[in-house]
Enzyme design. Structure first.
Site, PDB file in Angstrom:
ATOM      1  N   HIS A  72       0.806  -1.079   0.076  1.00 16.95           N
ATOM      2  CA  HIS A  72      -0.028  -0.085  -0.171  1.00 16.95           C
ATOM      3  C   HIS A  72       0.831   1.243  -0.107  1.00 16.95           C
ATOM      4  O   HIS A  72       0.356   2.252   0.522  1.00 16.95           O
ATOM      5  CB  HIS A  72      -0.973   0.078   1.329  1.00 16.95           C
ATOM      6  CG  HIS A  72      -1.914  -1.191   1.386  1.00 16.95           C
ATOM      7  ND1 HIS A  72      -3.266  -1.059   0.702  1.00 16.95           N
ATOM      8  CD2 HIS A  72      -1.939  -2.300   1.718  1.00 16.95           C
ATOM      9  CE1 HIS A  72      -4.006  -1.993   0.828  1.00 16.95           C
ATOM     10  NE2 HIS A  72      -2.879  -2.920   1.391  1.00 16.95           N
ATOM     11  N   ASN A 146     -10.320  -2.853   2.635  1.00 21.20           N
ATOM     12  CA  ASN A 146      -9.908  -2.591   1.390  1.00 21.20           C
ATOM     13  C   ASN A 146     -11.229  -2.611   0.474  1.00 21.20           C
ATOM     14  O   ASN A 146     -12.378  -2.400   1.046  1.00 21.20           O
ATOM     15  CB  ASN A 146      -9.520  -4.054   0.853  1.00 21.20           C
ATOM     16  CG  ASN A 146      -7.850  -4.227   1.241  1.00 21.20           C
ATOM     17  OD1 ASN A 146      -7.302  -3.222   1.266  1.00 21.20           O
ATOM     18  ND2 ASN A 146      -7.566  -5.542   1.127  1.00 21.20           N
ATOM     19  N   TYR A 360       1.010  -4.491  12.023  1.00 24.84           N
ATOM     20  CA  TYR A 360       0.961  -3.027  11.597  1.00 24.84           C
ATOM     21  C   TYR A 360       1.595  -2.072  12.796  1.00 24.84           C
ATOM     22  O   TYR A 360       2.404  -1.254  12.486  1.00 24.84           O
ATOM     23  CB  TYR A 360      -0.592  -2.652  11.629  1.00 24.84           C
ATOM     24  CG  TYR A 360      -1.262  -3.195  10.568  1.00 24.84           C
ATOM     25  CD1 TYR A 360      -1.412  -4.313  10.203  1.00 24.84           C
ATOM     26  CD2 TYR A 360      -1.719  -2.211   9.412  1.00 24.84           C
ATOM     27  CE1 TYR A 360      -2.097  -5.000   9.290  1.00 24.84           C
ATOM     28  CE2 TYR A 360      -2.172  -2.583   8.441  1.00 24.84           C
ATOM     29  CZ  TYR A 360      -2.530  -3.822   8.282  1.00 24.84           C
ATOM     30  OH  TYR A 360      -3.042  -4.322   6.933  1.00 24.84           O
TER      31      TYR A 360
END
Ligand code: HDD
Length: 695
Positions: A72, A146, A360
């Site tokens: 991304h 998404n 993350y």
């Protein structure tokens, strides 16, 4: 002062005193006299290391980049706000969703592609990231989703392999931002669990017309937890009020050349023009009983729950209304983390989600070089932060006072007046839902995750015919870029479990001599799942031209009244207009006035517009009939099934590209009064699909 010295001072040397506000300073705040000439020994002599101003400038420049996201990397961020329209305190104690009706919460959204690097083109065939950070009164809640409601893999441990396979091959460093290559399809064809996602990936969902015209999904099953501690499962949906829309593949290829920034420019322009895109937040809520009887495991991220089975309840609306002030500070530095949740929201045991919750936070350490990225304004919560965490790179908000640990007895009244600092609070604080956990430690995939084809088939049969054709064409395109015959065959072997006709079409399209064997399956697919119209783009069309863009190609002698009527009709419908002309200076219209162009013809091809109009004087049209960019303008618009407005004088241009005799109901002669309005109304259908025959 001799002449030579005067020259060397260049333009940056202001003789007049400036306002204090305008005086350039170093990063230390010290005023700078000249930052255009490095200090030298003599006018032609060596540069001196002593120049602290030059060295500071170059030092900072050398460190301008932070590592781009491993996935991304290419994205675009926008600010907005979320308004709660239907509070759900019975389902969750999260104040952002349980507060009073009309409650507003600021948010930041970053849209992205997955595979390409930061500089890759916007129209790659790729999944789009749809990450939302809600700055709630109980801290930041990130829904890192998404534009597709399922994922390629079921277990986070496979993520590095998936991403390695889709990214450029390590030896040659290409192809960039593409899945059409050997490594990707080798991996996919060996991963039956990816088949459902691959159907979505090969559909038009992965070539959206704009970020504004796509849905967003939280994908995983999460939990809502209410005040009484009761819990239900939930899936999150973002539904664009603008409707859904995609480009066609041939357009995508051309847009990447004409405007690689097509999506970010579209978002910037829309917000700049005050046309704020909106999404409804919907929730699919279900209980353990439903989860137990559902055909698939609700913890399996390669499955969705059809909206027809569990309806989506709309509870709020997000409006994106503010472009960033600075791309780097906001879009580049925003750090989304799936584990950023607030009291009232909880995780499920989805093994993809659980793994993400590790990844993350970890990745932010790499990108920011330390743990204090939450101090950066775009990541900082908009509520007070109280804890005993301290120090580290770039610490900016260390707690004040003497006390930095707990338990502590400061402030207890024995003469010490120190602030004792914060404490955990079982009433207000986050508590995990007490979901039972048991069983032996093991590395195994649950049997309830074993069906990989049923929902892939359901997705395929739910598509409109034209969408099915696009899907087959995409598979043929991608697999034709795969050198290894074994991968191509293996993929067709999978398709045979999804739909025989699709498998045959792809087999023929690849020129395979015979239909490959069906791939062995772990579990026989269910073949009678009903169609789910909610899964199609075209079955959910907007029927409005609002927020779309009309391209008007004008040339010398264009009828001024016609051009104006088109502009008025588009404006009335809430659409934007782009003027295209043979020269950027525009063209002289029939009324003798010059209308300036936004694009010169070869810089403004039809692929960047949703519909086109061609308005020219007779002589100009005849001349431009031989001009290649002008020919492409009309022939591409025709090939991409766009609605086309024209005046009779432009027919020579149509004839030059062979569409003069093929003018169908998608063409509108707008030389008549009010016909521009009819044209714009028809444009609400977005494309004249009938033009493409069997579609
Ligand atoms: Fe991820 C970024 C979405 C699975 C590891 N992911 C990232 C972003 C989005 C998603 C939208 C960009 C956020 C932004 O704009 O900054 N990812 C997903 C979805 C997934 C998913 C919807 C599956 C349902 N991701 C996934 C797995 C892993 C990661 C299984 C690792 C095990 N994703 C990351 C990451 C990134 C990331 C490496 C890169 C940059 C970042 O996190 O902040 O940690």
């Amino acid at each position: 002062m001799n002449d030579q010295l005067k020259l060397s001072k260049g333009g940056a040397n202001h003789q007049e005193p400036l306002h204090d506000d305008d005086v350039m300073t170093t990063a230390q705040g010290s005023p700078i006299a000249d930052d255009q000439n490095w200090l030298t020994g003599g006018p032609r002599g060596p540069q001196l290391l002593e120049d602290h101003i030059a060295r500071e400038k170059i030092f900072h420049f050398d460190h301008e980049r932070i590592p781009e996201r491993v996935v991304h990397a290419r994205g675009y961020g926008v600010h907005g706000e979320f308004e709660l329209t239907d509070p759900i305190p019975e389902l969750t104690r999260a104040k952002v969703l349980a507060g009073e009706k009309g409650k507003k919460t600021p948010c930041f959204v970053r849209f992205s592609t997955v595979a390409g690097n930061k500089g890759s083109p916007d129209l790659a065939r790729d999944v789009r990231g749809f990450a939302v950070k809600l700055y709630t009164e109980e801290g930041n809640w990130d829904i890192v989703g998404n534009n597709i409601p399922v994922f390629f893999i079921q277990d986070a441990i496979k993520f590095p392999d998936l991403i390695h396979a889709v990214k450029p091959a390590p030896d040659r460093g290409f192809p960039q931002a593409q899945s059409a290559h050997d490594n990707f399809w080798d991996f996919i064809s060996l991963s039956p669990e990816a088949m459902h996602m691959v159907m979505w990936q090969m559909s038009d969902r992965t070539i959206p017309r704009s970020f504004r015209f796509m849905e967003g999904f939280g994908i995983h099953t999460f939990r809502f937890v209410n005040e009484a501690g009761g819990s239900q499962f939930v899936k999150f949906h973002w539904k664009p009020k603008q409707g859904l829309q995609s480009v066609v593949w041939n357009e995508a290829l051309k847009i990447n050349g004409a405007d690689p920034d097509f999506h970010r420019r579209d978002m910037w322009d829309a917000i700049d023009a005050g046309d704020f895109p909106q999404w409804d937040l919907g929730v699919q809520v279900f209980d353990e009983e439903f989860a137990d009887k559902f055909e698939f495991d609700v913890l399996d991220a390669t499955k969705l729950i059809p909206e027809e089975q569990v309806p989506v309840r709309i509870i709020g609306t997000m409006t994106l209304n503010n472009n960033v002030d600075n791309f780097f500070a906001e879009t580049e530095q925003v750090a989304f983390c799936t584990q950023n949740i607030v009291p009232g929201i909880d995780f499920s045991d989805d093994p993809l989600l659980q793994g993400r919750n590790f990844s993350y936070l970890d990745t932010q350490l790499k990108r920011f070089g330390g743990p204090n990225f939450t101090h950066i304004p775009i990541n900082a919560p908009k509520v007070p932060v109280r804890h005993f965490q301290q120090d580290g790179h770039m610490a900016m908000t260390n707690p004040k006072g003497r006390v930095n640990y707990e338990p502590n007895s400061w402030g207890d009244g024995d003469g010490a007046e120190e602030d004792r600092g914060p404490r955990g609070c079982p009433m207000q604080g986050f508590t995990s839902y007490e979901a039972p956990v048991e069983g032996p430690k093991m590395r195994a995939r649950s049997e309830t995750f074993a069906d990989h084809y049923s929902q892939a088939r359901q997705f395929y049969i739910s598509q409109a015919h034209v969408e099915q054709i696009h899907l087959a064409e995409a598979l043929i395109f991608e697999l034709s870029k795969v050198g290894r015959l074994s991968s191509r065959k293996r993929m067709v072997g999978h398709l045979r479990h999804i739909d025989n006709e699709l498998a045959q079409t792809v087999c023929d399209g690849l020129g395979l001599s015979e239909l490959p064997e069906k791939t062995p399956v772990a579990r026989q697919p269910i073949t009678d799942l009903p169609e789910s119209p909610a899964l199609s783009i075209l079955k959910n069309g907007p029927n409005s031209f609002k927020s779309r863009k009309l391209g008007i190609y004008i040339a010398e002698g264009a009828d001024a009244a016609v051009v104006e009527s088109l502009q008025d009709a588009a404006e009335e419908a809430g659409a934007l207009v782009g003027i295209v002309a043979p020269h950027i200076g525009g063209a002289k219209l029939s009324d003798g006035k010059i209308l300036e162009a936004n694009e010169k013809i070869d810089g403004g091809p039809p692929v960047v517009f949703d519909a086109i109009a061609v308005v020219m004087g007779e002589a100009a049209a005849k001349e431009l009939a031989d001009d290649k960019p002008s020919q492409d303008f009309v022939s591409d618009a025709f090939a991409h099934a766009k609605f086309i407005a024209y005046v009779p004088s432009v027919k020579p241009l149509f004839e030059a590209v062979g569409i003069g005799a093929k003018m169908d109901d998608g063409f509108f002669d707008v030389s008549e009064d009010s016909s521009a309005k009819d044209f714009i109304t028809a444009c609400g259908k977005l494309r004249f699909w009938k033009r493409l025959g069997s579609y």
